[in-house]
Scaffold this motif. Structure first.
Motif, PDB file in Angstrom:
ATOM      1  N   SER A  28      -3.896   9.998   1.594  1.00  0.00           N
ATOM      2  CA  SER A  28      -4.702   9.320   2.588  1.00  0.00           C
ATOM      3  C   SER A  28      -4.377   7.935   2.493  1.00  0.00           C
ATOM      4  O   SER A  28      -4.451   7.176   3.491  1.00  0.00           O
ATOM      5  N   ALA A  29      -4.171   7.538   1.082  1.00  0.00           N
ATOM      6  CA  ALA A  29      -3.482   5.844   1.194  1.00  0.00           C
ATOM      7  C   ALA A  29      -2.343   5.790   1.942  1.00  0.00           C
ATOM      8  O   ALA A  29      -2.411   4.628   2.513  1.00  0.00           O
TER       9      ALA A  29
ATOM     10  N   GLY B 127       0.724  -1.247  -0.179  1.00  0.00           N
ATOM     11  CA  GLY B 127      -0.072  -0.066  -0.015  1.00  0.00           C
ATOM     12  C   GLY B 127       0.676   1.339  -0.113  1.00  0.00           C
ATOM     13  O   GLY B 127       0.407   2.198  -0.694  1.00  0.00           O
TER      14      GLY B 127
ATOM     15  N   ALA C 286       0.271   4.079  -2.890  1.00  0.00           N
ATOM     16  CA  ALA C 286       0.487   5.565  -2.453  1.00  0.00           C
ATOM     17  C   ALA C 286       1.503   6.471  -2.880  1.00  0.00           C
ATOM     18  O   ALA C 286       1.150   7.453  -3.550  1.00  0.00           O
TER      19      ALA C 286
ATOM     20  N   GLY D 142      -4.570   0.234  -5.502  1.00  0.00           N
ATOM     21  CA  GLY D 142      -4.885  -0.232  -4.038  1.00  0.00           C
ATOM     22  C   GLY D 142      -5.445  -1.330  -4.210  1.00  0.00           C
ATOM     23  O   GLY D 142      -5.917  -1.984  -3.172  1.00  0.00           O
TER      24      GLY D 142
ATOM     25  N   SER E 210      -9.621   4.839  -2.136  1.00  0.00           N
ATOM     26  CA  SER E 210      -8.837   6.299  -2.372  1.00  0.00           C
ATOM     27  C   SER E 210      -7.960   6.015  -3.363  1.00  0.00           C
ATOM     28  O   SER E 210      -7.893   7.165  -4.051  1.00  0.00           O
ATOM     29  N   ILE E 211      -7.304   4.878  -3.735  1.00  0.00           N
ATOM     30  CA  ILE E 211      -6.320   5.076  -4.882  1.00  0.00           C
ATOM     31  C   ILE E 211      -6.776   3.977  -5.972  1.00  0.00           C
ATOM     32  O   ILE E 211      -5.883   3.416  -6.759  1.00  0.00           O
TER      33      ILE E 211
ATOM     34  N   SER F 250      -8.817  -0.532   6.595  1.00  0.00           N
ATOM     35  CA  SER F 250      -7.915   0.199   6.039  1.00  0.00           C
ATOM     36  C   SER F 250      -7.666  -0.456   4.668  1.00  0.00           C
ATOM     37  O   SER F 250      -7.315   0.318   3.606  1.00  0.00           O
TER      38      SER F 250
ATOM     39  N   SER G 161      -2.011   3.228   4.957  1.00  0.00           N
ATOM     40  CA  SER G 161      -1.256   1.983   4.875  1.00  0.00           C
ATOM     41  C   SER G 161      -0.535   1.851   6.129  1.00  0.00           C
ATOM     42  O   SER G 161      -0.338   0.910   6.608  1.00  0.00           O
TER      43      SER G 161
ATOM     44  N   ILE H 294      -7.930   2.004   1.330  1.00  0.00           N
ATOM     45  CA  ILE H 294      -6.953   2.217   0.435  1.00  0.00           C
ATOM     46  C   ILE H 294      -7.602   1.901  -0.915  1.00  0.00           C
ATOM     47  O   ILE H 294      -7.308   2.685  -1.923  1.00  0.00           O
TER      48      ILE H 294
END
Length: 113
Positions: free
Chosen positions: A46-47, A17, A21, A87, A82-83, A75, A51, A79
């Motif tokens: 945020s990722a 992660g 990120a 992710g 967010s990505i 989490s 992580s 993840i």
């Protein structure tokens, strides 16, 4: 009960992660340099935080399995949200590890009579 599987999957998911990120931060900063603004930098940040939280959850799962499992599960989903594409692999490691931490029951040892 040994929770080595959950811990290893959580640490690997957190480390991968971090890689996703950092890549999202790189692509976001490149996009920001070329186009003037980018949302991907914030999502990469945020990722990065999630992580780090996943690795903390992987350590906690040794002592408090349910709490560490919930941290890794949240989490992993965060993840992935967010990505997204960056992710997928960390989410594939963190979500099952979190579910194992939450659902798996300790083995009861039978007393020899």
């Amino acid at each position: 009960m040994s929770r080595t599987t959950e811990m290893v999957l959580g640490i690997l998911g957190g480390l991968i992660g971090f890689g996703g990120a950092f890549f999202a931060l790189f692509v976001g900063s490149l996009d920001e340099a070329l186009n003037g603004s980018s949302e991907l930098s914030g999502l990469g940040s945020s990722a990065f935080l999630f992580s780090a939280t996943a690795i903390i959850g992987a350590i906690i799962v040794k002592f408090k399995a349910k709490l560490g499992g919930w941290i890794m599960l949240i989490s992993g989903v965060a993840i992935l949200v967010s990505i997204s594409l960056f992710g997928v692999v960390p989410a594939l490691l963190l979500i099952p590890a979190g579910l194992m931490g939450i659902i798996r029951k300790p083995k009861t040892e039978k007393m020899a009579a």
